[in-house]
Design a protein around this motif. Structure first.
Motif, mmCIF file in Angstrom:
data_model
loop_
_atom_site.group_PDB
_atom_site.id
_atom_site.type_symbol
_atom_site.label_atom_id
_atom_site.label_comp_id
_atom_site.label_asym_id
_atom_site.label_seq_id
_atom_site.Cartn_x
_atom_site.Cartn_y
_atom_site.Cartn_z
ATOM 1 N N ARG A 111 0.511 -1.418 -0.209
ATOM 2 C CA ARG A 111 -0.147 -0.116 -0.013
ATOM 3 C C ARG A 111 0.507 1.009 0.001
ATOM 4 O O ARG A 111 0.386 2.563 -0.512
ATOM 5 C CB ARG A 111 -0.437 0.040 1.266
ATOM 6 C CG ARG A 111 -1.912 0.780 1.692
ATOM 7 C CD ARG A 111 -1.988 1.723 0.920
ATOM 8 N NE ARG A 111 -3.323 3.368 1.141
ATOM 9 C CZ ARG A 111 -2.605 3.968 0.022
ATOM 10 N NH1 ARG A 111 -2.164 3.723 -0.467
ATOM 11 N NH2 ARG A 111 -3.547 4.714 0.136
ATOM 12 N N ARG A 273 -7.189 -2.577 14.055
ATOM 13 C CA ARG A 273 -5.858 -1.712 13.482
ATOM 14 C C ARG A 273 -6.807 0.351 12.746
ATOM 15 O O ARG A 273 -7.752 0.472 13.133
ATOM 16 C CB ARG A 273 -6.565 -2.025 12.336
ATOM 17 C CG ARG A 273 -7.277 -1.691 10.780
ATOM 18 C CD ARG A 273 -8.251 -2.974 9.313
ATOM 19 N NE ARG A 273 -7.237 -1.375 8.791
ATOM 20 C CZ ARG A 273 -6.855 -1.633 7.814
ATOM 21 N NH1 ARG A 273 -6.344 -2.931 7.091
ATOM 22 N NH2 ARG A 273 -6.211 -0.446 6.795
ATOM 23 N N SER A 275 -5.312 3.408 11.843
ATOM 24 C CA SER A 275 -5.142 4.459 10.784
ATOM 25 C C SER A 275 -4.468 5.333 10.524
ATOM 26 O O SER A 275 -5.177 6.107 11.114
ATOM 27 C CB SER A 275 -5.802 4.538 9.424
ATOM 28 O OG SER A 275 -5.265 4.676 7.987
ATOM 29 N N TRP A 297 3.279 0.096 6.670
ATOM 30 C CA TRP A 297 2.804 1.060 5.886
ATOM 31 C C TRP A 297 3.964 1.720 6.629
ATOM 32 O O TRP A 297 3.171 3.330 6.609
ATOM 33 C CB TRP A 297 1.403 1.681 5.839
ATOM 34 C CG TRP A 297 0.617 0.180 5.009
ATOM 35 C CD1 TRP A 297 0.579 -0.559 4.997
ATOM 36 C CD2 TRP A 297 -0.845 0.893 5.611
ATOM 37 N NE1 TRP A 297 -0.231 -0.746 4.290
ATOM 38 C CE2 TRP A 297 -1.276 -0.140 4.863
ATOM 39 C CE3 TRP A 297 -2.038 1.724 5.682
ATOM 40 C CZ2 TRP A 297 -2.786 -0.659 3.759
ATOM 41 C CZ3 TRP A 297 -3.577 1.527 5.446
ATOM 42 C CH2 TRP A 297 -4.223 0.641 4.607
ATOM 43 N N GLY A 300 1.937 3.704 9.107
ATOM 44 C CA GLY A 300 0.689 4.290 9.145
ATOM 45 C C GLY A 300 -0.655 3.592 9.339
ATOM 46 O O GLY A 300 -2.045 4.052 9.516
ATOM 47 N N LEU A 301 -0.419 2.388 10.049
ATOM 48 C CA LEU A 301 -0.779 1.196 10.247
ATOM 49 C C LEU A 301 -0.621 0.290 11.005
ATOM 50 O O LEU A 301 0.471 0.143 11.490
ATOM 51 C CB LEU A 301 -1.537 -0.082 8.937
ATOM 52 C CG LEU A 301 -1.987 -1.116 9.076
ATOM 53 C CD1 LEU A 301 -3.787 -0.097 9.059
ATOM 54 C CD2 LEU A 301 -1.873 -2.094 8.051
ATOM 55 N N GLY A 321 -6.184 10.882 12.707
ATOM 56 C CA GLY A 321 -6.654 8.884 12.567
ATOM 57 C C GLY A 321 -7.795 8.555 12.958
ATOM 58 O O GLY A 321 -8.937 8.977 13.177
ATOM 59 N N TRP B 194 -3.041 9.601 6.632
ATOM 60 C CA TRP B 194 -3.356 8.859 6.750
ATOM 61 C C TRP B 194 -3.381 7.972 5.306
ATOM 62 O O TRP B 194 -4.031 8.657 4.492
ATOM 63 C CB TRP B 194 -4.257 8.597 8.553
ATOM 64 C CG TRP B 194 -5.090 8.853 8.550
ATOM 65 C CD1 TRP B 194 -6.314 8.915 7.422
ATOM 66 C CD2 TRP B 194 -5.600 10.403 8.693
ATOM 67 N NE1 TRP B 194 -7.524 9.226 8.013
ATOM 68 C CE2 TRP B 194 -6.921 10.069 8.735
ATOM 69 C CE3 TRP B 194 -5.167 10.523 9.439
ATOM 70 C CZ2 TRP B 194 -8.338 11.600 9.154
ATOM 71 C CZ3 TRP B 194 -5.662 12.111 10.152
ATOM 72 C CH2 TRP B 194 -6.583 12.277 10.022
ATOM 73 N N ASP B 196 -5.748 5.467 4.262
ATOM 74 C CA ASP B 196 -7.235 4.972 4.238
ATOM 75 C C ASP B 196 -8.236 5.647 4.923
ATOM 76 O O ASP B 196 -7.369 6.345 6.264
ATOM 77 C CB ASP B 196 -7.480 3.314 3.941
ATOM 78 C CG ASP B 196 -7.287 2.859 5.650
ATOM 79 O OD1 ASP B 196 -7.034 3.697 6.674
ATOM 80 O OD2 ASP B 196 -7.291 1.496 6.046
#
Lengths: 369, 477
Positions: A111, A273, A275, A297, A300-301, A321, B194, B196
């Motif tokens: 991703r 999860r 983000s 990521w 980021g994840l 987020g 971010w 998604d």
């Protein structure tokens, strides 16, 4: 119900008189247990067009992901976004379908470099909640004709329409891959190192800190490029340690484990999860009070395994987020919404879209609430 | 081309509406003198012009919100405008509309290299986004040919592409978040730094909605580390078919160049005369560019040239210097300008499956003879996005109409072979009435539902994208 064609799918939805539980392969279940009659897309299964020279593939929504991956591999190509296999994490069985992958916008470690599922998705056909067949996008990779419902439908978990066909831009599979490994980096230093690598010109296609503290960096491409980039990244990462290098299948195997969050398989607890912007991740980790953590990521994840029944959103308060509850028992999923609450004006837009695409509220009702 | 009849009530209320706008904005932010509004009567599609009721040039999201709330209250249509470079008439006013220009919203709000994003106000030009980060080794990838002038707001509205999107994608693939002001003045934040969305991908549908869902005032954009180097190779071929086959073979070989550009003979000549790029004299020219370190570039170009040799190129030449690379790209990027020096032209933007390339070029050649108008072809070959330039003489009665008919015939052909009407310029007013060639009414109804939700009174950027007869009832509502 298992419609044999798009026409039959439309007919079934038009004549439905109650809620429908939409299902592809049933391997990526999320949110409140869907009520209603089960509507499965598995019979809409065929690869309708594949042109390797144009990097384009079109398939029925019920086509098994494994079949698509095999057909692409035979031509040395692949789906760029590395869709995870969720069966181990969720304890689900069966065959993931490509429509389910799209409905979940399921995207793996790549991703960060190749984009999400929705970025490779160039066309859809779906049936909305009134039973109307709609097409959007197409089979060409540059297309701005009309509004982009392709993106809207990706990740909508069947709540705006039931997918019947999906089209992708695919990419060449790399000639070689390698992974650089640093051990014992705390999350702050791991995210620093990942940011440095992802901010370098060496096209890092995966950057993750695994549960055991190992931080992994992947490069893929032509053989010469991979060797060159491993050398340059080894220099660049010198500040954070002396990286070990893993090649070929060992590297591929590691990224499959990261993609599928293998470290959480078979462990008790709820899975969330988050983000976030990567540099904010380390500051959140202590507050999660998690039993296990994986950063993907580039940070980021965040994958977090927490004790059963934890409302992670309540624990964290407002964050820049969002947090999604991926795995929990049915009673917990009934109490804690899987998807993050939206700000009132955004929630109004979401409600408005659902009301227009599914006026009777019959497509996976409540799943994303 | 038809536009809706202006609302006489609004034309009568002009001074009252302007007075309300003046009360909400600084004095220099409202323009209503006919001599000054004339500058906003058209965009890059200069064949169509109409001065607006007034023009506002706000400096903040709060001012944009105030303007929209007033216009919503007065039921005045609003036409958002970036830099006015649309080739599709995406910013064409109606006489009863207010133009909302974002040109003064041009600040960089934040750059974050660790997380690889930049937050800018939407009036900032595309190239100056890269300008803000390139000293630190980063760039913003989408690169429309108008990048010196075009604004991020317009890029988002049209989901703009460019020459390098084979590798880097188009605007939607590089957009992380926006501040969107809805027609009633409501300000919403979609996405953020971010990767998604937490719920439905509203950002994904706002991008490419041609300014019809709201006004974007700020955007969070992905920035990427600059590659170590890049080098183009020029390949000349004896026919379009051979060039097309070469493109397909390069892609099938597992090499992904960052750009593959195609030009045919008329275009090669015009560009050569204009930019002196050293283009060979041949039927079809490819510019193939790859990126990486010197050794990586040598490796990739070695493989690509090996494939090209199998297609008997009449010319095969790697760029030997930065200066030569610059000239090669200058030729390509100035293709439209070069043609404009010779003739009036209309630029099309359909996309076709790459495999249909030889057929489509042959048909365009035949149609060129039928319509009696010359065509030059330049396009992004890796992704099938064509830019046929139809040459005509605007001073000759009937030529524009003939040109438009020819253009429509080409776009119909694009759809017929499995492609689409527009790959990166947008529908605007130009292709509005061709939408039914590509979409069923149900397909368009589904899209219009999105506008029903974001802009229930249908005031935002009226008479674009959808055929007028489909939107008449909604616009009146």
């Amino acid at each position: 119900m298992r419609p044999q064609s798009e026409t039959e799918l439309a007919e079934l939805i038009r004549s439905a008189n109650g809620p429908l539980a939409i299902r592809g392969g049933g391997t990526r279940m999320i949110g409140r247990a869907a009520s209603g009659e089960r509507l499965e897309t598995v019979e809409l299964s065929s690869i309708r067009l594949y042109e390797p020279g144009a990097l384009t593939l079109v398939a029925g929504a019920g086509t098994p992901l494994a079949e698509i991956e095999a057909v692409l591999a035979a031509e040395g190509q692949r789906l760029p976004f590395e869709p995870p296999d969720m069966r181990g994490l969720l304890g689900s069985e069966g065959q993931s379908t490509i429509g389910g992958v799209v409905a979940a916008n399921a995207s793996g470690p790549r991703r960060v470099q190749a984009g999400a599922c929705r970025d490779s998705l160039i066309g859809v056909r779906f049936v909305d909640g009134s039973g109307t067949i709609v097409k959007n996008g197409g089979r060409v990779m540059k297309n701005v004709t009309g509004y982009d419902l392709v993106k809207l439908v990706a990740g909508s978990y069947g709540t705006l329409g039931v997918l019947s066909e999906v089209s992708f831009k695919v990419l060449p599979a790399p000639e070689a891959e390698a992974t650089l490994l640093l051990s014992d980096l705390d999350p702050v230093r791991a995210v620093e190192a990942m940011s440095a690598a992802l901010g370098s010109p060496f096209e890092v296609t995966g950057a993750a800190r695994q549960v055991d503290g190992t931080t992994a960096f992947r490069v893929e491409g032509l053989d010469l490029s991979v060797r060159y980039r491993v050398g340059r990244l080894t220099e660049l990462l010198g500040r954070w340690g002396d990286p070990q290098v893993e090649l070929g299948t060992a590297s591929a195997g590691r990224w499959a484990e990261i993609r599928d969050v293998k470290a959480f398989h078979g462990r008790e607890g709820d899975v969330w999860r988050l983000s976030v912007a990567p540099s904010t991740a380390p500051g959140l980790l202590d507050r999660l009070d998690a039993e296990a953590l994986q950063l993907d990521w580039g940070g980021g994840l965040i994958w977090a395994l927490v004790s059963e029944g934890t409302d992670l959103r309540a624990r964290l308060g407002p964050i820049a987020g969002h947090a999604t509850l991926v795995r929990a028992s049915e009673p917990i999923r009934a109490m804690i919404p899987a998807f993050p609450p939206e700000a009132p004006p955004i929630a109004a837009l979401t409600r408005g879209l659902r009301a227009r695409f599914d006026p009777r509220g019959i497509l996976n009702p409540g799943l994303m609430d | 081309m038809q536009m809706p009849v202006p609302d006489a009530r609004l034309l009568d209320r002009k001074s009252a509406i302007v007075a309300r706008l003046r009360a909400a904005l600084p004095a220099d932010a409202v323009i209503d003198a006919p001599t000054e509004t004339r500058a906003y009567e058209c965009d890059g599609l200069t064949a169509y012009r109409c001065p607006p009721l007034a023009v506002v040039l706000p400096r903040s999201t709060a001012e944009v919100s105030a303007v929209l709330a007033i216009c919503h209250d007065e039921r005045v249509p609003v036409v958002p405008r970036g830099s006015g470079t649309s080739l599709a008439g995406g910013a064409l006013p109606t006489a009863d509309s207010v133009i909302l220009g974002v040109a003064r919203l041009n600040a960089v709000i934040e750059t974050n290299y660790a997380d690889r994003y930049i937050r800018v106000q939407s009036g900032r030009t595309n190239l100056s986004v890269t300008g803000a980060v390139e000293a630190d080794g980063f760039f913003y990838a989408p690169d429309p040919s108008s990048q010196l002038a075009c604004a991020i707001a317009g890029n988002i509205a049209m989901n703009s592409g460019g020459a390098h999107c084979l590798k880097y994608g188009v605007t939607t693939n590089n957009l992380l978040g926006v501040t969107l002001v809805q027609m009633d003045g409501t300000v919403v934040e979609l996405g953020g730094p971010w990767m998604d969305p937490g719920g439905l991908d509203l950002l994904g549908v706002v991008c490419g909605s041609e300014g019809q869902l709201g006004v974007v005032t700020e955007a969070t954009l992905r920035i990427l580390p600059k590659p170590e180097g890049a080098r183009p190779v020029l390949m000349g071929f004896a026919s379009n078919e051979v060039a097309g086959a070469c493109v397909s073979d390069i892609i099938k070989a597992g090499i992904l160049p960052v750009a593959i550009e195609f030009m045919d003979r008329p275009c090669i000549r015009a560009c050569e005369d204009f930019a002196h790029a050293g283009y060979p004299d041949c039927e079809a020219l490819l510019i193939v560019e790859v990126e990486g370190s010197e050794a990586e570039i040598d490796d990739q170009l070695g493989r690509i040239m090996e494939i090209a040799r199998r297609h008997d190129p009449v010319e095969l030449r790697e760029s030997r210097s930065e200066e030569e690379s610059r000239r090669i790209w200058l030729g390509r990027k100035s293709a439209f300008g070069a043609m404009g020096q010779i003739n009036d032209y209309m630029c099309l933007d359909g996309t076709i499956p790459v495999s249909a390339l030889p057929l489509v070029l042959r048909r365009i050649g035949e149609m060129s003879r039928e319509f009696g108008l010359d065509v030059a072809n330049v396009f992004h070959a890796g992704d099938g996005n064509m830019h046929p330039l139809i040459l005509f003489d605007a001073s000759k009665p009937g030529d524009l109409e003939r040109c438009e008919d020819f253009g429509a015939a080409i776009l119909r052909l694009c759809v017929e072979v499995g492609g689409c009407l527009t790959g990166e310029h947008g529908v605007g007013v130009e292709k509005r009435d061709l939408m039914s060639v590509q979409f069923s009414t149900a397909d368009m109804e589904a899209q219009m539902r999105v506008k029903d939700v974001f802009d229930p009174s249908w005031l935002m950027n009226p008479a674009k994208v959808f055929p007028l007869e489909l939107t008449a009832g909604r616009r009146a509502g």
